[in-house]
Design a protein around this motif. Structure first.
Motif: not given
Length: 299
Positions: A143, A270, A282, A285
């Motif tokens: 990420m 992001a 996820h 996030l």
């Protein structure tokens, strides 16, 4: 060598009785006998001595037993660890970030995420936006936290926050007591600016803001890090236009003043790869979204 055969062998070695071992394995006795013979043929040594008095391990069987148990335990551990990674319980994330992200709730998000997922390791790398996109494409990052960018194919993004730019002046500056400034008032200022080679979009955005107010900025210093921008301003080496988040740095001898009118926003996004899907990305996030919004609202 099949793990199934090793499991049959280890169970029979513990029971030393074909019927009881077969019952534990939920199979009938003939398939167990066939499996043991198959394993012995594969190894090239007898593992059990069979007699009317029962079954006992040979020297070869006694040598194999602890190793079989070790292999079965490792296989079980590998399955569990893989399942945990697939379910987002454990694993390893490599996170890229721009420097200003540290003042936008990212440390709080990481602290919350690590508390909820202690088996997940996160490695952080400070990189500019372009370097992060390349790292994502080359699978060196999982990420990235970047400024506004044009995304290459195969990457997805989520806007985490946007905030205004503000003027950053030395505390002793003649304009430092103003409650608000028109950007045109900085026309004759020497600016400290982010390097165009490090962050060309930011560099271009500041230029466009100044040009929209009737002047081309006189750039005195170009630097690679936001802290360098603030440090030079605090030393009286120029003024700057910076994201509002940098007010949280606590740098002495600088003041931050809002700008009049509608201005472009500073954004934090992001970014991650579309494939393969990573449940840990996820989950991180979600933590980032919550923490960044809390910081933006003064929480």
């Amino acid at each position: 060598m099949e793990l199934r055969l090793l499991n049959y062998f280890a169970t029979l070695a513990e029971e030393l009785h074909f019927s009881r071992a077969a019952q534990r394995l939920s199979i009938s006795q003939p398939p167990l006998s066939v499996a043991i013979r198959q394993l012995e043929e594969e190894i090239g040594a007898a593992l059990f001595e069979r007699s009317s008095k029962g079954v006992r391990l040979t020297a070869a069987g006694a040598h194999l037993l602890p190793r079989a148990r070790q292999l079965l335990a490792l296989a079980g551990q590998a399955v569990q660890e893989t399942r945990d990674v697939g379910q987002g319980v454990s694993g390893h994330l490599r996170l890229g970030f721009v420097g200003s992200a540290l003042y936008r709730g990212v440390p709080q998000a990481l602290a919350h995420f690590q508390s909820a997922h202690p088996q997940v390791r996160i490695d952080m790398r400070e990189l500019n936006s372009a370097e992060q996109l390349l790292g994502l494409q080359q699978a060196e990052l999982d990420m990235g936290l970047v400024h506004s960018v044009m995304l290459p194919e195969g990457l997805r993004s989520q806007l985490l926050m946007q905030e205004p730019f503000v003027a950053c002046l030395p505390r002793q500056h003649a304009l430092a007591r103003h409650a608000v400034l028109d950007l045109a008032q900085l026309k004759h200022e020497r600016l400290v600016l982010f390097s165009s080679t490090v962050s060309p979009l930011y560099h271009q955005r500041i230029y466009q803001m100044c040009m929209a107010h009737g002047f081309a900025p006189e750039v005195r210093h170009e630097v690679r890090h936001w802290l360098s921008v603030l440090s030079l301003v605090s030393l009286g080496q120029g003024s700057a236009i910076v994201p509002a988040a940098l007010q949280r740095v606590g740098m002495p001898d600088v003041v931050f003043i809002p700008l009049l009118g509608e201005q472009p926003q500073s954004e934090l996004l992001a970014v991650w790869r579309s494939q393969p899907d990573n449940p840990l990305v996820h989950k991180l996030l979600l933590s980032l979204q919550e923490a960044v919004q809390a910081v933006a609202q003064g929480g």
